[in-house]
Design a protein around this motif. Structure first.
Motif, PDB file in Angstrom:
ATOM      1  N   GLU A 193      62.513 -43.604 -61.950  1.00 40.58           N
ATOM      2  CA  GLU A 193      62.877 -43.670 -60.528  1.00 40.58           C
ATOM      3  C   GLU A 193      63.978 -44.698 -60.308  1.00 40.58           C
ATOM      4  OE1 GLU A 193      58.636 -42.509 -58.382  1.00 40.58           O
ATOM      5  OE2 GLU A 193      58.912 -44.549 -59.164  1.00 40.58           O
ATOM      6  N   LEU A 194      63.926 -45.799 -61.044  1.00 41.70           N
ATOM      7  CA  LEU A 194      64.979 -46.813 -60.952  1.00 41.70           C
ATOM      8  C   LEU A 194      66.313 -46.250 -61.448  1.00 41.70           C
ATOM      9  CD1 LEU A 194      63.114 -50.023 -62.161  1.00 41.70           C
ATOM     10  CD2 LEU A 194      64.091 -49.655 -59.890  1.00 41.70           C
ATOM     11  N   ALA A 195      66.265 -45.492 -62.544  1.00 39.92           N
ATOM     12  CA  ALA A 195      67.486 -44.896 -63.081  1.00 39.92           C
ATOM     13  C   ALA A 195      68.086 -43.914 -62.075  1.00 39.92           C
ATOM     14  CB  ALA A 195      67.188 -44.190 -64.401  1.00 39.92           C
ATOM     15  N   LYS A 196      67.243 -43.142 -61.425  1.00 39.88           N
ATOM     16  CA  LYS A 196      67.703 -42.181 -60.418  1.00 39.88           C
ATOM     17  C   LYS A 196      68.313 -42.918 -59.226  1.00 39.88           C
ATOM     18  CE  LYS A 196      66.038 -38.092 -57.904  1.00 39.88           C
ATOM     19  NZ  LYS A 196      66.300 -38.436 -56.506  1.00 39.88           N
ATOM     20  N   LEU A 197      67.685 -44.014 -58.810  1.00 38.75           N
ATOM     21  CA  LEU A 197      68.202 -44.803 -57.697  1.00 38.75           C
ATOM     22  C   LEU A 197      69.568 -45.397 -58.049  1.00 38.75           C
ATOM     23  CD1 LEU A 197      66.420 -47.187 -55.324  1.00 38.75           C
ATOM     24  CD2 LEU A 197      68.212 -48.144 -56.746  1.00 38.75           C
ATOM     25  N   ARG A 198      69.717 -45.924 -59.255  1.00 40.83           N
ATOM     26  CA  ARG A 198      71.004 -46.491 -59.672  1.00 40.83           C
ATOM     27  C   ARG A 198      72.102 -45.440 -59.634  1.00 40.83           C
ATOM     28  NH1 ARG A 198      67.822 -49.392 -63.484  1.00 40.83           N
ATOM     29  NH2 ARG A 198      68.155 -47.754 -65.042  1.00 40.83           N
TER      30      ARG A 198
END
Length: 232
Positions: free
Chosen positions: A78-83
């Protein structure tokens, strides 16, 4: 709430028996349309601050929210998608891919999310035209000046239409005139697109383009109102 917010964020590292504090109780809020600068000496905590803002590093204490979402609650995917979708990065050097044309530097960002559409191509050309590179679409990085490479990097950071822009010494490799041009371009472009932007810089001549200026010393962040008034 749109934008990015730090609430009493600290980052500690253990060095043998000693605990080192890179960030100390930092609170800051940057709203859409705001262009904020963070200045400070090397080793003051600026890089740690920017890494946490970019969801690349987890704080030891405190909370960071982007568009109202707490980063502490997100899993790695989810963090990778947000970035990818909500944060645009502009680094000290343009970090362009040497074998891609100027246009493809932007389209590869869309490729990371899936297929490239005609609308993506149109948007990429629009961004490049806005930064003055409409006639350089088929050029390669080694055919560009330093300023043109950094303009390409700015357009690339906007390709996914992120809400947050983080710039790490974006003018470090440029001469004074090109540096002013790049930061002025950043300021006007990000405001026109209503982005929340943070720029870490050593160059205090560029501060007149920013809405607020903060100073980082020994991991603590302080708003410099006197700098604000001096550069306006």
């Amino acid at each position: 709430m749109k934008g990015i917010k730090f609430e009493k964020v600290s980052k500690h590292y253990q060095e043998g028996d000693r605990k080192f504090t890179a960030l100390n109780n930092v609170s800051i809020s940057v709203q859409p349309g705001e262009f904020v600068a963070v200045i400070g000496p090397s080793g003051s905590g600026k890089s740690t601050f920017l890494s946490i803002a970019g969801a690349l590093l987890q704080p030891s204490e405190g909370n960071v929210t982007i568009n109202g979402t707490s980063l502490a609650n997100l899993k790695p995917k989810e963090l990778a998608k947000l970035r990818l979708e909500q944060i645009g990065f502009i680094l000290q050097t343009s970090n362009l891919v040497p074998y891609l044309t100027v246009l493809d530097q932007l389209l590869v960002v869309k490729k990371m999310k899936g297929s490239i559409t005609e609308e993506d191509k149109r948007f990429a050309k629009e961004l490049l035209t806005e930064v003055g590179l409409g006639d350089k679409l088929k050029k390669y990085p080694d055919q560009l000046s330093g300023g043109e490479r950094q303009r390409t990097a700015i357009a690339r950071a906007l390709m996914n239409d992120p809400d947050i822009i983080l710039a790490d010494e974006p003018t470090a490799s440029l001469d004074t005139q090109r540096a002013f041009e790049i930061v002025e371009l950043l300021s006007t472009g990000l405001k026109a697109r209503n982005k929340a932007a943070i720029m870490v810089t050593h160059d205090e001549r560029l501060l007149k383009y920013c809405d607020k200026v903060y100073q980082m010393i020994d991991g603590e962040l302080k708003l410099l109102e006197e700098v604000q008034s001096a550069v306006r």
